[in-house]
Design an enzyme around this catalytic site. Structure first.
Site, mmCIF file in Angstrom:
data_model
loop_
_atom_site.group_PDB
_atom_site.id
_atom_site.type_symbol
_atom_site.label_atom_id
_atom_site.label_comp_id
_atom_site.label_asym_id
_atom_site.label_seq_id
_atom_site.Cartn_x
_atom_site.Cartn_y
_atom_site.Cartn_z
ATOM 1 N N ILE A 116 0.825 -1.208 0.000
ATOM 2 C CA ILE A 116 0.000 0.000 0.000
ATOM 3 C C ILE A 116 0.857 1.255 0.000
ATOM 4 O O ILE A 116 0.532 2.242 -0.670
ATOM 5 C CB ILE A 116 -0.939 -0.007 1.226
ATOM 6 C CG1 ILE A 116 -1.952 -1.153 1.104
ATOM 7 C CG2 ILE A 116 -1.671 1.321 1.369
ATOM 8 C CD1 ILE A 116 -2.790 -1.361 2.347
ATOM 9 N N TYR B 247 -1.067 -7.963 17.954
ATOM 10 C CA TYR B 247 -1.358 -7.217 16.727
ATOM 11 C C TYR B 247 -2.649 -6.428 16.872
ATOM 12 O O TYR B 247 -2.714 -5.234 16.528
ATOM 13 C CB TYR B 247 -1.466 -8.174 15.544
ATOM 14 C CG TYR B 247 -1.831 -7.493 14.241
ATOM 15 C CD1 TYR B 247 -0.920 -6.654 13.589
ATOM 16 C CD2 TYR B 247 -3.087 -7.666 13.668
ATOM 17 C CE1 TYR B 247 -1.253 -6.017 12.404
ATOM 18 C CE2 TYR B 247 -3.426 -7.038 12.480
ATOM 19 C CZ TYR B 247 -2.510 -6.222 11.846
ATOM 20 O OH TYR B 247 -2.848 -5.585 10.670
#
Length: 329
Positions: free
Chosen positions: A56, A206
């Protein structure tokens, strides 16, 4: 004998494969989300994108370069950064794309990057906090000893952003875009073991780091109210990037052969994944929108925990202490 019976079996098979591929392409286009087609150019804009050598981040730089922006690619791997930069410059004919070393797992590296940037530029219009790691193995630590996911995904960007706030303020209207993901909804901020010292689960750590991204965005937006600097968070969806490199299936060639073709139609390409970031960076309608969570170019309500302002303040104080941020410009 019918004409169909005379068609060789390999032709049937190849036709079926082509048909399936065509359907897969249509599904991918449909599920990949909207493309940002706004006409806004970016000449005169100075931009920093972290983790810009692939995925990205790289596609974000590419899109902004096409629109004329001057972009600093803040990366740990300078060789891969330079390869990506060359691709972008050759394609866009925009020579104002630069590689600069910035390891978000090192507070010292972040400070050196900021000092270098400020020696070269007098303004900063857009900061894209894109870099991230996911489900790193047990024992993975930053240079300062922080759990890797908390350290890179949250603390590194927390420090980087705060050290650049003076430039963002004097360049107002300016924008900050933080990247998170839907996993934040499962996240919990473990006040008793924020650094995962007592116990460690890669998925839990995470999710905590992604929740921290949203809490940071909300608290920063409150602090920046009236400054002309906006900050929003983007969920790019499930995107085919290097982020999954620590997950089991990505390490198995057999699993990759089976898994990737089956999931390909439903996983966004990096170019699809960057569209929301470009929208948040450039669209004129968002000039005064701040503190929001976006997904597929649309605002979404955040979870109760992500909206907890007291939790956001607590996380800010701890982050400020751990990054040794003594003052905010």
């Amino acid at each position: 004998m019918s004409i169909a019976s005379k068609i060789p079996l390999p032709v049937y098979i190849s036709s079926a494969i082509c048909g399936l591929f065509g359907v897969s392409v249509l599904i991918k286009q449909k599920t990949g989300g909207d493309y940002y087609e706004g006409p806004t150019r970016a000449e005169g804009k100075v931009v920093i994108v972290t983790g810009a050598n692939s995925g990205i981040g790289k596609e974000t730089v590419w899109e902004l370069a096409r629109r004329g922006a001057k972009v600093y690619m803040a990366c740990k791997d300078m060789e891969r950064c330079e390869e990506a930069r060359k691709d972008i410059v050759l394609d866009t004919k925009n020579k104002y794309i630069y590689c600069r070393s910035c390891d978000l797992a090192s507070l010292d590296s972040i400070r050196k990057f900021v000092n270098c940037f400020k020696s070269e530029e007098q303004k900063l219009d857009i900061l894209v906090n894109n870099a991230g790691v996911m489900r790193t193995p047990k024992g993975s630590k930053t240079k300062e000893g922080f759990e890797m996911q908390l350290g890179v995904n949250h603390l590194g960007h927390f420090l980087l952003t705060n050290l650049l706030l003076d430039y963002l303020k004097k360049s107002a209207p300016s924008r900050i875009i933080n990247l998170s993901c839907i996993s934040y909804k499962r996240g919990k901020i473990n006040k008793d073991d924020l650094n995962s010292t007592l116990s460690y689960d890669p998925a839990t750590a995470y999710e905590q780091s992604k929740l921290a991204n949203v809490l940071f965005t909300k608290e920063l937006a409150a602090k920046l109210a009236g400054s002309g600097v906006t900050v929003n968070v983007e969920n790019p969806g499930v995107v085919d990037t290097d982020l999954v490199r620590h997950m089991g299936f990505s390490k198995s060639s057999f699993a990759s052969i089976i898994f990737k073709p089956l999931t390909w139609p439903f996983v966004r390409s990096p170019r699809q994944g960057c569209q929301g970031v470009v929208y948040l960076a450039l669209d004129p309608a968002l000039e005064r929108i701040s503190g929001q969570y976006f997904s597929n170019i649309r605002v979404e309500e955040v979870s109760r925990e992500a909206a907890d302002s007291e939790l956001g303040k607590w996380l800010w104080r701890v982050s400020e202490k751990w990054t040794r941020l003594t003052s905010v410009s």
